[in-house]
Design an enzyme around this catalytic site. Structure first.
Site, mmCIF file in Angstrom:
data_model
loop_
_atom_site.group_PDB
_atom_site.id
_atom_site.type_symbol
_atom_site.label_atom_id
_atom_site.label_comp_id
_atom_site.label_asym_id
_atom_site.label_seq_id
_atom_site.Cartn_x
_atom_site.Cartn_y
_atom_site.Cartn_z
ATOM 1 N N GLN A 47 -4.279 -1.569 9.622
ATOM 2 C CA GLN A 47 -4.145 -2.924 9.077
ATOM 3 C C GLN A 47 -5.066 -4.278 9.790
ATOM 4 O O GLN A 47 -4.567 -4.220 11.109
ATOM 5 C CB GLN A 47 -2.779 -3.170 8.636
ATOM 6 N N LYS A 50 0.791 -1.219 -0.020
ATOM 7 C CA LYS A 50 -0.025 -0.039 0.057
ATOM 8 C C LYS A 50 0.922 1.083 0.017
ATOM 9 O O LYS A 50 0.685 2.146 -0.952
ATOM 10 C CB LYS A 50 -1.033 0.005 1.241
ATOM 11 N N ASP A 105 -10.945 3.376 3.715
ATOM 12 C CA ASP A 105 -11.439 2.017 3.546
ATOM 13 C C ASP A 105 -12.809 1.873 3.465
ATOM 14 O O ASP A 105 -13.434 0.888 2.863
ATOM 15 C CB ASP A 105 -10.893 0.975 4.824
#
Ligand code: NDP
Length: 300
Positions: free
Chosen positions: A104, A60, A127
């Site tokens: 995460q 990422k 997200d």
């Protein structure tokens, strides 16, 4: 190509579309920088050192840097307390250089993951997992939406696959893929069926789909004879087969002889998920830019 049983499906190339999207994002970031504004910023919170998570975070960060997004790693030891992570999220929420915050997953078992996700400022929830953003998706109002289903909608649109009035079958009902996917297809006037582990005669239901999205996590579960001839098949699954090879939830060779269009694994949905994450970060940055009035984000 028709849906003739002998033909091979059109491949929906997520890698190539993701590349185009990233090139566009790179140009947009460069234009902001040329105008004297700070770079968009992402903070990635990693608790512990789970090897798969370390790789995901690295990927990422690399993707961010390639388009000019400043990605900041915020690493904490596995034993970090809930209270100290809450304080960290509050700090990141208040940081004017942070447009996106990722935590995460999975987190160590002693931590309450959902309550940490709930603490992220919804305007920085790139997200799209915060209940406020989930609610906005349900209501059809603007917000940050989950990256994987966003990427799938972009793939379908680029391939000009009709959605309005079509039957869509989504296999899987997770909060990050199946449910938001079904809502996005519904918002575009598909008639949507959501299947899960308790769905009887799954193959029969899948056979009704003009669009099939498989998000299950079981290698090659969806067989070619489950697919309606001419359907578009989107394979979200990322599984390892016995030989350690990455395979999807769909038996690709079989299904591609029946479907009109299909995503490969790898190179289909995966790259689109990352591209949509970058796109969400830039959207968050640009909306902050508008809120602040253009001068306020200039680098000092
Ligand atoms: P989850 O494990 O959260 O959800 C899986 C879903 O599949 C559940 O709803 C489950 O049903 C359903 N399911 C399980 N077994 C069956 C079965 N035999 N028949 C029908 N339905 C079944 O997974 P995710 O949604 O997070 O991910 C799904 C897959 O997609 C995984 O392989 C994951 O690695 C991959 N993935 C890929 C991404 C990408 O970018 N390419 C991004 C995110 C995920 P129930 O609810 O009843 O348990």
């Amino acid at each position: 190509m028709s849906g003739d049983i002998e033909t091979t499906a059109r491949i929906l190339d997520g890698k190539s579309l993701a590349g185009e999207i990233r090139a566009d994002l790179t140009r947009r970031v460069a234009a902001h920088r040329a105008a004297g504004r700070r770079a968009p910023g992402l903070a990635v919170v990693l608790v512990g050192d789970d090897p798969a998570s370390v790789v995901y975070v690295r990927n990422k960060r690399r993707a961010c840097l390639e388009v000019g997004i400043a990605a900041r790693d915020v690493d904490r030891p596995a034993g970090t307390s809930q209270a100290s992570l809450e304080a960290l999220i509050d700090e990141l929420n208040a940081d004017p250089d942070v447009d996106g915050i990722l935590i995460q997953m999975p987190l160590p078992a002693h931590l309450a993951a959902q309550s940490l996700l709930d603490r992220i400022d919804p305007a920085r929830d790139v997200d799209g997992f915060h209940p406020i953003n989930a609610g906005r998706l349900l209501l059809g109002t603007p917000g940050l939406a989950p990256c994987t289903p966003l990427g799938i909608m972009a793939l379908l649109d680029r391939a000009q696959i009709p959605i309005d009035g079509k039957r869509a079958v989504v296999i899987g009902r997770s909060n990050i893929v199946g449910k938001p996917m079904a809502l996005m297809l519904l918002a575009r006037n598909a008639t949507v069926t959501i299947c899960h582990s308790r769905t009887p005669d799954l193959a029969k239901t899948v056979r009704e789909g003009d669009i099939v999205v498989a998000a299950v996590g079981r290698a090659e579960m969806v067989r070619g004879d489950w697919i309606k001839p001419g359907a578009a098949v989107i394979d979200v699954g990322m599984n390892r087969d016995a030989a350690g090879k990455l395979v999807g939830d769909v038996a690709f060779a079989e299904a591609s002889r029946v479907a009109a269009a299909i995503t490969p694994v790898p190179g289909g949905v995966g790259p689109m998920t990352i591209a949509m994450l970058l796109s969400n970060i830039l959207a968050s940055y640009e909306s902050r830019l508008e809120l602040a009035g253009r001068g306020d984000l200039r680098s000092s």
